[in-house]
Design a protein around this motif. Sequence first.
Motif, PDB file in Angstrom:
ATOM      1  N   ALA A 168       0.825  -1.206   0.000  1.00  0.00           N
ATOM      2  CA  ALA A 168       0.000   0.000   0.000  1.00  0.00           C
ATOM      3  C   ALA A 168       0.862   1.261   0.000  1.00  0.00           C
ATOM      4  N   ILE A 169       1.893   1.275   0.840  1.00  0.00           N
ATOM      5  CA  ILE A 169       2.783   2.445   0.893  1.00  0.00           C
ATOM      6  C   ILE A 169       3.505   2.656  -0.428  1.00  0.00           C
ATOM      7  N   LEU A 170       4.021   1.570  -1.016  1.00  0.00           N
ATOM      8  CA  LEU A 170       4.691   1.712  -2.317  1.00  0.00           C
ATOM      9  C   LEU A 170       3.726   2.217  -3.377  1.00  0.00           C
ATOM     10  N   GLY A 171       2.484   1.743  -3.326  1.00  0.00           N
ATOM     11  CA  GLY A 171       1.484   2.221  -4.278  1.00  0.00           C
ATOM     12  C   GLY A 171       1.238   3.712  -4.141  1.00  0.00           C
ATOM     13  N   LEU A 216       6.041  -8.323  -0.731  1.00  0.00           N
ATOM     14  CA  LEU A 216       5.728  -7.494  -1.892  1.00  0.00           C
ATOM     15  C   LEU A 216       5.337  -8.366  -3.076  1.00  0.00           C
ATOM     16  N   ASP A 217       4.260  -8.006  -3.712  1.00  0.00           N
ATOM     17  CA  ASP A 217       3.793  -8.675  -4.923  1.00  0.00           C
ATOM     18  C   ASP A 217       3.537  -7.591  -5.967  1.00  0.00           C
ATOM     19  N   TRP A 245       0.609  -2.954  -8.335  1.00  0.00           N
ATOM     20  CA  TRP A 245      -0.084  -2.320  -9.462  1.00  0.00           C
ATOM     21  C   TRP A 245      -1.530  -2.040  -9.103  1.00  0.00           C
ATOM     22  N   ARG A 246      -2.203  -3.033  -8.499  1.00  0.00           N
ATOM     23  CA  ARG A 246      -3.614  -2.856  -8.173  1.00  0.00           C
ATOM     24  C   ARG A 246      -3.822  -1.695  -7.210  1.00  0.00           C
ATOM     25  N   SER A 296       1.573   3.942 -19.095  1.00  0.00           N
ATOM     26  CA  SER A 296       1.853   2.562 -19.498  1.00  0.00           C
ATOM     27  C   SER A 296       1.801   1.634 -18.293  1.00  0.00           C
ATOM     28  N   PHE A 297       2.335   2.089 -17.168  1.00  0.00           N
ATOM     29  CA  PHE A 297       2.297   1.287 -15.955  1.00  0.00           C
ATOM     30  C   PHE A 297       0.860   1.087 -15.472  1.00  0.00           C
ATOM     31  N   LEU A 298       0.067   2.157 -15.492  1.00  0.00           N
ATOM     32  CA  LEU A 298      -1.295   2.076 -14.967  1.00  0.00           C
ATOM     33  C   LEU A 298      -2.206   1.212 -15.829  1.00  0.00           C
TER      34      LEU A 298
END
Length: 446
Positions: free
Chosen positions: A44-47, A190-191, A196-197, A390-392
Amino acid sequence: MKMIELEKTISFSRGMGLAVCMLIGTGILALPGLALDAGTVHEAILGWFLIAIAAVPLIAICSRLGLRFPSTAGLAGYSEEAVGPWGGYAVSYLVGGSFFFGLPAVALIGSEYMGQLFQLSGVETALFAVLLVTLMFLSNLAGMKVISMINYAALAVLLLLISLLIAFNLNFLGSGLEIASEAVNGGGKLDLNNIWRVAALLFWAFLGWENLSFSLGEIKDPEKNVPRLYWLSFVLVTSIYLVLALISAGASASGTTLEGAAGLSSLVFFAPGGDLLIWLMVIVIAANACSWNFTASRLLYAGGRTGIFPEIFGKLSAGNIPVYSLVGLYILSIILICGSDLLKIPVSAMMLLVNQNFVFLYAFIIIAYWKTETGWQKWIFSVFSLLSLSFLISGFTWKVTYPIFLIGLGYFRYLRSINKVPVSRTPVPRVPASGSSESRNPVSGK
């Protein structure tokens, strides 16, 4: 006969109230819990960090285009600059398709908070969401002054609410910072799919700056106020989001249950008057709904004037209000709220549907920026923005058929419209933005 135009009635202070309430109300209350629902505290933090970084070049582009083309046409005008007249049709349908799900999603988030407070059933929660969209409909009918007062009041309530949440939960901030440090250094579970989600869901937090474009034709002194509105609201909103995200992660790691759209309701009980704070949260969400409804009605109004949507949406009442647009949005919101309850569609699914539409919208914005901007800045902002998009878009898979369908519908509507227009029609010359005193579509002939 000259068509009635929207007046320039939005000052900088009113614009800030509109922008902040449009951006922060629903997201600040729903996203921390939904992010923890979609991934671990580290994911969540990385997102949060990834989406905040990805938003910087997009905000820069929106600010620049808003300054160059201050018009109620908003994104539709930008897209016409990007790909020609059909772009206005495609993007208008794309944004409209987003608002159609976004408005009921905002109301449902508010109703989930009320469900936490009063232990409401599913049907009762849906009925409260209908009440919220009714309030946003009536407030928009009352006009800009009423909306401004609601936004000012909600902004004051929001600042009070956030201050209390942070002040009485600072003990979780240290744990959140530790989690952030571990996540950045590759620690924790981490996954990449979950990251991404989370990031794709959190894109909702940064929707609104481009929607503000539909109101730019009503902003006073746009050369000065448009860039200030974008950047000051971005700094303020992002700072608040990140602090609450860190606190939420720390609280979750300590065992506090925060998952779900009403997750922050668990934090309010660490502050005095917890039940009252939930009421304040609902007030903020209601103001957020009013702001969304304001911009959505302006989209339909601008499209009605240019022939993108039915002509009736382009008409104003005697009070200078797009009544027909507001009525249409109100009816559709009620239908979708009832449908989501019957089909058990989660709020997060509706939010992701809106988010992916705006990924495609930003692609049009980037192309418009590339074609109209000069200098080295366009290379930096365009390249980084495309990488972000592109990532999203990478994980939406078959769901992208919805925005592709909307774009195709807009293109088809454009082809139908040009068959009805005489070839000899003389285009209307463009009026420079710096010398204009009325709302307009920035593309010739529209």
